[in-house]
Design a protein around this motif. Structure first.
Motif, PDB file in Angstrom:
ATOM      1  N   ASP A 203       0.908  -1.441   0.278  1.00  0.00           N
ATOM      2  CA  ASP A 203       0.123  -0.180   0.184  1.00  0.00           C
ATOM      3  C   ASP A 203       0.749   0.815  -0.267  1.00  0.00           C
ATOM      4  O   ASP A 203       0.603   1.992  -0.737  1.00  0.00           O
ATOM      5  N   GLN A 206       3.068   1.670  -3.411  1.00  0.00           N
ATOM      6  CA  GLN A 206       1.395   2.620  -4.079  1.00  0.00           C
ATOM      7  C   GLN A 206       0.893   3.518  -4.276  1.00  0.00           C
ATOM      8  O   GLN A 206       1.099   4.162  -5.124  1.00  0.00           O
ATOM      9  N   CYS A 209       3.507   6.490  -5.637  1.00  0.00           N
ATOM     10  CA  CYS A 209       3.308   6.255  -7.788  1.00  0.00           C
ATOM     11  C   CYS A 209       2.384   7.379  -8.193  1.00  0.00           C
ATOM     12  O   CYS A 209       1.160   7.356  -7.790  1.00  0.00           O
ATOM     13  N   VAL A 223       6.966  -1.549  -6.990  1.00  0.00           N
ATOM     14  CA  VAL A 223       5.857  -1.858  -6.810  1.00  0.00           C
ATOM     15  C   VAL A 223       5.918  -3.769  -7.773  1.00  0.00           C
ATOM     16  O   VAL A 223       5.841  -4.459  -6.426  1.00  0.00           O
TER      17      VAL A 223
END
Length: 416
Positions: A203, A206, A209, A223
């Motif tokens: 999490d 991510q 990103c 990731v």
């Protein structure tokens, strides 16, 4: 004087190891007490030549060769300098003394240990290096229990082979018992993430990103690497070596099943499973990079973990992958400290985490959360023995603790 002596003795070449001319003739093993009287099956008159023969047979992988060479160099140095004996003159008592020596080796032993990275071509090089950042115990130890057992295994394997080649009469390390696996199990359990921790990790990765940022593709790759490592349990060098040509798809009435051909330790080939969900992760990652998600159309030599910098060299090096994940763990560690309710246990884990922790996490997840048979996990991880795989299994410990806790809860209710 010591540094000069050790520097002269250690004049090393990456291909040939020790320079035989720098070892005293009476300690080079030509007349070692443990030399076999049978016809020798290898072209080796002294210990260095014999050890080099073994390295060439067992160390096909450059990293493996380096690791094996390091262990034998250390023993050879210790034998010559501390014991005034040739490698082929060491007896069982000498070998026990060596294991005790490396077990008790402390960072302040400036004769043998360096606390900073050094080069063999420089006069301040030492056989052992103490890495402060990786130590979590109150009593600092230069080598971990796992490293000590590894040294034992490598040296014993070399001696075994030399006995079979009629170079040595017997393996002096054969009766040296490894440190109990129970201690190793404790270490492994401290060097892994739970499934919940893995989800928190993904999490956070991510969340970094952001397609408006110049490092967007680099963060996407982080990731993907995290998912790849956790979903397969591959070692660092296996991750960077994996390419699309190694993916196998088997189709039956239940659909497609995917595997990855992996060349592991000792150039041993195995097939590890690729979870169906991870196949979708591969396709989604390729789509995010603007590439076709059709895996069958990707050139065989294309690496699964792509390089973003070099156009001519697609593969990452193991060192580059290590740095990518080390930087991520450092960034995650900083983030966790800054949260409103910091999880100190997780923070401590992340501070010491490395790529190999994802392999341990994979093994523990399959053994404990999913209760996959150990024989399956052994084959997935490429372990030579199921005893190695069993260190991940702590289901019985959990059940025992739950039973004891339940008993005390019953006792507390009875008193009321």
């Amino acid at each position: 004087m010591y540094s000069e002596k050790i520097t002269a003795l250690i004049a090393l070449d990456s291909a040939t190891g020790f320079d035989p001319c720098l070892i005293p003739i009476n300690l080079n093993g030509c007349n070692g007490n443990n030399r076999s009287t049978e016809q020798c099956r290898i072209d080796a008159n002294d210990d260095l030549a014999a050890i080099t023969s073994w390295l060439r047979v067992k160390g096909d992988n450059p990293k493996t060769y380096q690791a094996y060479q390091k262990e034998l160099e250390r023993l050879l140095l210790w034998a010559v300098i501390e014991r005034s004996k040739a490698f082929s003159s060491l007896n069982t008592d000498d070998c026990r003394a060596y294991i005790d020596f490396i077990k008790q080796l402390q960072p302040d032993n400036s004769r043998w240990v360096s606390c900073v990275p050094t080069n063999k071509t420089h006069g301040h090089w030492k056989p052992f290096q103490y890495r402060v950042a990786k130590k979590t115990t109150d009593t600092p130890r230069v080598l971990s229990i796992c490293s000590i057992n590894y040294a034992n295994t490598v040296i014993s394997s070399c001696m075994d082979w030399l006995v079979k080649q009629n170079y040595l009469k017997y393996n002096s390390f054969s009766d040296i018992t490894p440190i109990k696996a129970g201690t190793l199990t404790t270490q492994i359990n401290q060097r892994l993430f739970t499934r919940h921790h893995i989800q928190l990790m993904l999490d956070y990765a991510q969340s970094l990103c952001d397609h408006t940022q110049p490092n967007y593709y680099a963060q996407l790759r982080v990731v993907f690497i995290l998912k790849f490592a956790f979903n397969t349990g591959l070692r660092l060098h296996e991750l960077v070596a994996a390419n699309y040509g190694a993916i196998e798809a088997l189709e039956d009435a239940e659909g497609e099943q995917y595997f990855l051909r992996v060349i592991g330790k000792n150039t041993k080939l195995r097939k590890t499973s690729l979870p169906t969900a991870f196949i979708e992760d591969i396709r989604n990652y390729r789509l995010a990079l603007g590439l076709s998600p059709n895996l069958s159309q990707v050139p065989d030599t294309t690496p699964l973990i792509n390089s973003l910098r070099k156009k001519t060299e697609q593969h990452l090096s193991p060192a580059a992958l290590h740095k990518i994940l080390a930087d991520f763990f450092k960034r995650w560690h900083t983030h966790l400290i800054a949260t409103d309710q910091p999880d100190n246990r997780l923070i401590n884990k992340v501070q010491h985490a490395s790529t190999h922790w994802l392999r341990h996490s994979y093994g523990s997840f399959l053994a404990n959360d999913c209760q996959i048979p150990l024989a399956y996990i052994r084959d997935e991880l490429g372990h030579a023995s199921i005893a190695t795989t069993s260190i991940y299994l702590n289901t019985d410990d959990k059940k025992r603790q739950q039973a004891v806790s339940a008993a005390f809860m019953v006792g507390a209710k009875t008193k009321k």
